[in-house]
Design a protein around this motif. Structure first.
Motif, PDB file in Angstrom:
ATOM      1  N   LYS A   1       2.233  14.815   7.923  1.00 53.93           N
ATOM      2  CA  LYS A   1       2.188  15.801   6.842  1.00 53.93           C
ATOM      3  C   LYS A   1       3.594  16.289   6.511  1.00 53.93           C
ATOM      4  CE  LYS A   1      -0.162  20.124   5.705  1.00 53.93           C
ATOM      5  NZ  LYS A   1      -1.063  21.177   6.246  1.00 53.93           N
TER       6      LYS A   1
ATOM      7  N   LYS B   1       5.536  13.598   4.747  1.00 52.30           N
ATOM      8  CA  LYS B   1       5.061  13.488   3.366  1.00 52.30           C
ATOM      9  C   LYS B   1       5.695  14.586   2.504  1.00 52.30           C
ATOM     10  CE  LYS B   1       0.872  14.178   0.800  1.00 52.30           C
ATOM     11  NZ  LYS B   1      -0.492  14.643   0.894  1.00 52.30           N
ATOM     12  N   LYS B   2       5.730  15.818   3.027  1.00 51.24           N
ATOM     13  CA  LYS B   2       6.342  16.927   2.283  1.00 51.24           C
ATOM     14  C   LYS B   2       7.830  16.681   2.070  1.00 51.24           C
ATOM     15  CE  LYS B   2       3.224  20.654   3.588  1.00 51.24           C
ATOM     16  NZ  LYS B   2       3.103  21.942   4.309  1.00 51.24           N
TER      17      LYS B   2
ATOM     18  N   GLU C   1       8.253  14.204  -0.680  1.00 50.11           N
ATOM     19  CA  GLU C   1       7.977  14.844  -1.967  1.00 50.11           C
ATOM     20  C   GLU C   1       9.175  15.675  -2.426  1.00 50.11           C
ATOM     21  OE1 GLU C   1       4.403  17.005  -1.067  1.00 50.11           O
ATOM     22  OE2 GLU C   1       3.106  15.319  -1.618  1.00 50.11           O
TER      23      GLU C   1
ATOM     24  N   LEU D   1       6.606   7.361  -0.641  1.00 46.31           N
ATOM     25  CA  LEU D   1       5.636   8.451  -0.706  1.00 46.31           C
ATOM     26  C   LEU D   1       4.206   7.910  -0.750  1.00 46.31           C
ATOM     27  CD1 LEU D   1       5.214  11.503  -0.882  1.00 46.31           C
ATOM     28  CD2 LEU D   1       5.388  11.307  -3.352  1.00 46.31           C
ATOM     29  N   LYS D   2       3.995   6.811  -1.480  1.00 43.97           N
ATOM     30  CA  LYS D   2       2.667   6.197  -1.505  1.00 43.97           C
ATOM     31  C   LYS D   2       2.253   5.771  -0.105  1.00 43.97           C
ATOM     32  CE  LYS D   2       2.535   4.371  -6.207  1.00 43.97           C
ATOM     33  NZ  LYS D   2       2.546   3.141  -7.029  1.00 43.97           N
TER      34      LYS D   2
ATOM     35  N   LYS E   1       3.322   6.976   2.745  1.00 39.34           N
ATOM     36  CA  LYS E   1       3.061   8.169   3.562  1.00 39.34           C
ATOM     37  C   LYS E   1       1.717   8.801   3.197  1.00 39.34           C
ATOM     38  CE  LYS E   1       7.858   9.199   4.575  1.00 39.34           C
ATOM     39  NZ  LYS E   1       7.853   8.429   5.782  1.00 39.34           N
ATOM     40  N   ASN E   2       1.360   8.777   1.915  1.00 44.94           N
ATOM     41  CA  ASN E   2       0.051   9.283   1.506  1.00 44.94           C
ATOM     42  C   ASN E   2      -1.065   8.457   2.116  1.00 44.94           C
ATOM     43  OD1 ASN E   2       0.556  11.569  -0.032  1.00 44.94           O
ATOM     44  ND2 ASN E   2       0.959  10.375  -1.876  1.00 44.94           N
TER      45      ASN E   2
ATOM     46  N   PHE F   1      -1.342   9.335   5.776  1.00 41.76           N
ATOM     47  CA  PHE F   1      -1.919  10.669   5.937  1.00 41.76           C
ATOM     48  C   PHE F   1      -3.421  10.648   5.651  1.00 41.76           C
ATOM     49  CE2 PHE F   1      -2.700  15.069   4.421  1.00 41.76           C
ATOM     50  CZ  PHE F   1      -2.348  15.726   5.579  1.00 41.76           C
ATOM     51  N   LYS F   2      -3.827   9.920   4.607  1.00 41.54           N
ATOM     52  CA  LYS F   2      -5.251   9.817   4.282  1.00 41.54           C
ATOM     53  C   LYS F   2      -6.018   9.098   5.387  1.00 41.54           C
ATOM     54  CE  LYS F   2      -4.888  10.026  -0.731  1.00 41.54           C
ATOM     55  NZ  LYS F   2      -5.042   9.291  -1.993  1.00 41.54           N
TER      56      LYS F   2
END
Length: 144
Positions: free
Chosen positions: A16, A19-20, A23, A98-99, A101-102, A105-106
């Motif tokens: 998380k 990811k932040k 971003e 970022l994709k 990492k998303n 995370f998902k």
């Protein structure tokens, strides 16, 4: 009933935070691109205004100076465009990062949901066993 504790919670928190961070980096790159585009637009406007103002009669020394000035404006515009292009490449790589990492995370969120469902099923079976034992004991007491 015990509280649910996800065993990969620390990993999820790290993902998380990463990811932040990605971003924020992407937002920083986008703001830099916007700043450079604004500078480029200002230089283009200055060049356009300069061309409009040079319609009057000017001396030879001024013509040479103005010619160098126009060339320097073109160089500045092209340098800014190169910086914008580099930042756009960096932006695309950050978007891909970022994709990724998303997705990671998902995946952890889905895994947490699955573990939570499994935990609730296990708790329900324990509750059911306890209720059955209580019912059997009650039945045995009532029988006597």
């Amino acid at each position: 009933m015990l509280k649910f504790k996800f065993k990969f919670d620390s990993i999820q928190n790290v993902k998380k935070n990463l990811k932040k961070k990605a971003e924020k980096e992407l937002a920083s790159i986008e703001s830099s691109i916007k700043k450079f585009k604004n500078n480029q637009d200002k230089l283009k406007l200055e060049l356009k205004l300069h061309k409009l103002n040079t319609k009057n009669k000017v001396e030879l020394s001024e013509v040479q100076f103005l010619k160098e000035y126009v060339l320097s404006l073109y160089r500045k515009i092209s340098l800014i465009q190169l910086k914008i292009d580099d930042l756009n490449k960096l932006k695309m790589s950050k978007i891909l990062e970022l994709k990724q990492k998303n997705i990671e995370f998902k995946m952890l969120n889905i895994l947490e949901e699955q573990h939570l469902e499994e935990y609730y099923r296990y708790q329900n079976t324990l509750d059911l066993k306890n209720n059955n034992e209580i019912a059997i004991l009650k039945y045995e007491r009532d029988k006597k």
